[in-house]
Every structure is written in structure tokens, then in C-alpha cells.
Design a protein around this motif. Structure first.
Motif, PDB file in Angstrom:
ATOM      1  N   ALA A 170      -5.043   2.767   4.108  1.00  0.00           N
ATOM      2  CA  ALA A 170      -5.335   1.335   3.960  1.00  0.00           C
ATOM      3  C   ALA A 170      -5.965   0.778   5.236  1.00  0.00           C
ATOM      4  O   ALA A 170      -6.926   0.003   5.168  1.00  0.00           O
ATOM      5  N   ASP A 190      -5.448   1.303  -3.052  1.00  0.00           N
ATOM      6  CA  ASP A 190      -4.181   1.280  -3.779  1.00  0.00           C
ATOM      7  C   ASP A 190      -4.253   0.487  -5.073  1.00  0.00           C
ATOM      8  O   ASP A 190      -3.303   0.473  -5.849  1.00  0.00           O
ATOM      9  N   VAL A 249       0.839  -1.200   0.000  1.00  0.00           N
ATOM     10  CA  VAL A 249       0.000   0.000   0.000  1.00  0.00           C
ATOM     11  C   VAL A 249       0.874   1.249   0.000  1.00  0.00           C
ATOM     12  O   VAL A 249       2.006   1.232   0.469  1.00  0.00           O
ATOM     13  N   GLY A 250       0.338   2.325  -0.535  1.00  0.00           N
ATOM     14  CA  GLY A 250       1.064   3.592  -0.578  1.00  0.00           C
ATOM     15  C   GLY A 250       0.911   4.408   0.685  1.00  0.00           C
ATOM     16  O   GLY A 250       1.788   5.190   1.040  1.00  0.00           O
ATOM     17  N   ASP A 251      -0.212   4.239   1.387  1.00  0.00           N
ATOM     18  CA  ASP A 251      -0.492   5.006   2.605  1.00  0.00           C
ATOM     19  C   ASP A 251      -1.113   4.040   3.614  1.00  0.00           C
ATOM     20  O   ASP A 251      -2.275   3.641   3.472  1.00  0.00           O
ATOM     21  N   PRO A 254       2.924  -0.536  -4.476  1.00  0.00           N
ATOM     22  CA  PRO A 254       1.549  -0.430  -4.000  1.00  0.00           C
ATOM     23  C   PRO A 254       0.568  -0.829  -5.099  1.00  0.00           C
ATOM     24  O   PRO A 254       0.722  -0.455  -6.258  1.00  0.00           O
ATOM     25  N   GLY A 255      -0.411  -1.635  -4.716  1.00  0.00           N
ATOM     26  CA  GLY A 255      -1.453  -2.055  -5.647  1.00  0.00           C
ATOM     27  C   GLY A 255      -1.098  -3.241  -6.516  1.00  0.00           C
ATOM     28  O   GLY A 255      -1.845  -3.581  -7.421  1.00  0.00           O
TER      29      GLY A 255
END
Length: 124
Positions: free
Chosen positions: A19, A111, A13-15, A66-67
Motif C-alpha cells: 500500500a 486492496d 490494507v492487507g499489506d 482490507p479494501g
């Protein structure tokens, strides 16, 4: 082989805060671990009573984009009701569709990690 279960699945995940809110507030998961580690935040969530947990891995941890996770199957007792709840929370859901093994829908976390919901067909 004596393997009994998977311990955790990594979801890049980016954040991590965003998340965590998605997995707890939208999907209803519980926070299993939330610790600061030398390499970053160790954050894990899971459905109540699950043996396998999801590690929400932030940028720089594990080298995953991420994703990039796909094919994460979540079993539910009522895929139709869960799809309605997800849509009400602003999540884009594809399905549910009737398949030989049950009713299945797909969606993504914030994400872009690909998740699926399945209500298994009895006796399949």
C-alpha cells in the motif's frame, strides 16, 4: 461546533508495504508517519500540503477488513492526465466522466479501497 478539519481517514490494507508503494510511487503522496507501535505499524501518507492524512491500517489494527473503504474523493487539477498516469501504472480506471460538478473518475487501490478523482467545475 468548532471543527476545522478531519485529521485522518483510515484505509484498511492487507499489506502495508504494498500500500505504501502504491500511495507514494503511483499517487505521489508523501509518507507522513511510519512507526512501530505496540499494536502494529502506524503508517500515514498524504498529498503534499494536505491537512487530512490517510492511515494505511494493516490487518488486526482497527478491526477493518482490507479494501472496505469507499467514496474517498481526491481533488485534482487535471483528472484526464491523472487517469492516463494511473493506467500507465497498471491501475484500472473508470472514466473520467463529465458530471454537473466536474470531471470524475474512479479506481481502487491494490486492496480494493474505492477512490475517486475529481476536477471540480469552476463556479460549482
Amino acid at each position: 461546533m468548532n471543527i476545522t478539519h478531519a485529521s485522518f481517514v483510515t484505509l484498511p490494507v492487507g499489506d502495508q508495504g504494498r500500500a505504501l508503494r502504491f500511495y507514494t510511487d503511483v499517487l505521489g503522496f508523501e509518507t507522513i508517519a511510519d512507526r512501530d507501535m505496540p499494536q502494529g505499524r502506524w503508517l500515514q501518507v498524504a498529498p503534499a500540503g494536505a491537512q487530512t492524512v490517510f492511515t494505511l491500517s494493516g490487518p488486526g489494527m482497527g478491526g477493518f477488513e482490507p479494501g472496505s473503504a469507499r467514496g474517498i474523493m481526491l481533488v485534482t487539477t487535471d483528472v484526464d492526465a491523472d487517469c492516463v498516469r494511473l493506467a500507465q501504472a497498471g491501475v484500472s480506471v473508470q472514466g473520467p466522466d463529465e458530471l454537473p460538478w466536474g470531471r470524475m473518475a474512479s479506481f481502487a487501490d491494490p486492496d480494493g479501497n474505492g477512490l475517486m478523482l475529481l476536477t471540480e467545475k469552476e463556479g460549482f
